[in-house]
Design an enzyme around this catalytic site. Structure first.
Site, PDB file in Angstrom:
ATOM      1  CG  HIS A   1     -10.797 -12.180  27.983  1.00  0.00           C
ATOM      2  ND1 HIS A   1     -10.125 -13.614  28.661  1.00  0.00           N
ATOM      3  CD2 HIS A   1     -11.840 -11.698  29.776  1.00  0.00           C
ATOM      4  CE1 HIS A   1      -9.785 -13.657  29.221  1.00  0.00           C
ATOM      5  NE2 HIS A   1     -10.707 -12.773  30.639  1.00  0.00           N
TER       6      HIS A   1
ATOM      7  CD  GLU B   1      -6.751 -15.200  27.131  1.00  0.00           C
ATOM      8  OE1 GLU B   1      -8.408 -14.347  26.653  1.00  0.00           O
ATOM      9  OE2 GLU B   1      -6.581 -15.917  29.202  1.00  0.00           O
TER      10      GLU B   1
END
Length: 363
Positions: free
Chosen positions: A222, A169
């Site tokens: 995250h 990501e």
């Protein structure tokens, strides 16, 4: 005449000076607080080209102060500057944002309209090995004008692809160049040797307001759900590390998908990130997900930033804003953006009067 008798006269003089002397231009080009080898702001006053946002964590998207940081203030000059003295910030986990989602016009339209509400948006869960989806989104954001007919002027900085597994990501900050500029080299947190506390190491950069004195180091995260408790606690160490790199910086905004609820995190429990150094702006009663009642997403600030918070803090429900049905809502994401509005200038009038006096400007 005694000093106490002069004070009312001095106040009247300063008030009249402010009201009737019209607009003045104040350049807020002070010393960069980010005094480190990673900062690129001390040497350049140029604005990058339109491709400057296509970096990968090495700062190629930076802009500099220059004329962008010229501050205009006025007494009675016919221009209301108050709408320009806010910096709106959001964090948005755009679930699995990649080629499939970026090829959906309806989804992209909602994303573009949502992001235009803010001046800085920390985006998480970008999963696109081609690297095409993010610039496509920013191009769409810039395709149009605001209610005043002014073209949108957004850019971005983006991290490397991060993660322990093959499912990498990226983080990105999408920002409004008419309101803020990048004031330090964007970096990914370098985990100490022999440690691996984060699934996806936090991504940090300094933003400053073009008008005013808002200045903060942003840290985007995250967490891995099953490690949320430990990763959230570790964010305090990230702040302490950042203080050694961004020397003199006291203002920090830590935001993103903390997974700070449900079975992953005791939101009422203790944590190193819940010490008296920090303020959690997104509270436990706010629902940040589209499918559950959890408060996964958070914005946490250091106490030094409290005077800048206007009180406009919450969760942006794009489903209600754009009249989406459940399937349309979840096609966008399983998260709503969380947001906070900051004042761009704390002590605006006091600072203006002080600069008038120190500069010898009189009516």
């Amino acid at each position: 005449m005694k000093l106490k008798n002069l004070l009312p006269l001095l106040f009247v003089f300063l008030l009249l000076t402010t009201l009737f002397s019209g607009c003045i231009s104040l350049a807020d080009n002070g010393t960069d607080v980010n005094d480190s080898s990673n900062s690129s702001q001390n040497a350049s006053n140029t604005t990058p080209d339109n491709n400057s946002g296509n970096g990968s964590g090495n700062g190629s998207g930076n802009t500099s102060a220059g004329l962008e940081n010229e501050t205009k203030t006025c007494g009675i000059c016919g221009e209301d500057l108050r709408p320009k003295t806010r910096v709106n910030v959001a964090a948005f986990n755009i679930q699995i944002f990649g080629a499939s989602k970026s090829s959906n016009p309806e989804v992209m339209d909602v994303l573009a309209k949502t992001i235009r509400n803010y001046d800085i948006v920390g985006v998480q869960e970008i999963r696109d090995a081609s690297g095409d989806s993010l610039p496509k989104l920013v191009d769409l954001i810039n395709n149009g004008t605001d209610e005043n007919g002014t073209p949108y002027n957004y850019d971005y900085v983006v991290s490397d692809r991060l993660g322990r597994s093959t499912s990498k990501e990226q983080y990105a900050y999408i920002y409004n160049k008419d309101k803020v500029y990048v004031a330090s080299e964007p970096i990914t947190y370098p985990e100490p040797d022999g440690t691996d506390p984060f699934e996806r190491e936090p991504y940090m950069v300094t933003f400053r307001s073009n008008i005013g004195n808002f200045d903060a180091l942003f840290i985007l995260i995250h967490t891995k759900p099953d490690d949320a408790k430990n990763e959230i606690a570790e964010l305090d160490r990230v702040v302490e590390y950042a203080k050694t790199i961004y020397v003199g910086q006291e203002n920090y905004v830590i935001m993103g998908d903390f997974n700070a609820d449900g079975s992953y995190f005791n939101e009422s429990g203790s944590s190193d990130l819940k010490s008296d150094k920090y303020v959690w702006l997104i509270t436990n009663d706010m629902v940040t997900t589209t499918k559950t009642n959890n408060t996964y997403d958070r914005i946490v600030i250091t106490k030094s930033l409290e005077p800048y918070v206007t009180g406009n803090v919450g969760v942006y429900n794009y489903s209600a804003a754009y009249g989406l049905n459940p399937s349309q809502t979840t096609a966008v994401s399983d998260h709503y953006p969380v947001y906070v509005e900051f004042l761009a200038w704390v002590g605006e009038w006091g600072r203006m009067l002080f600069m008038r006096m120190s500069s010898g400007i009189v009516a």
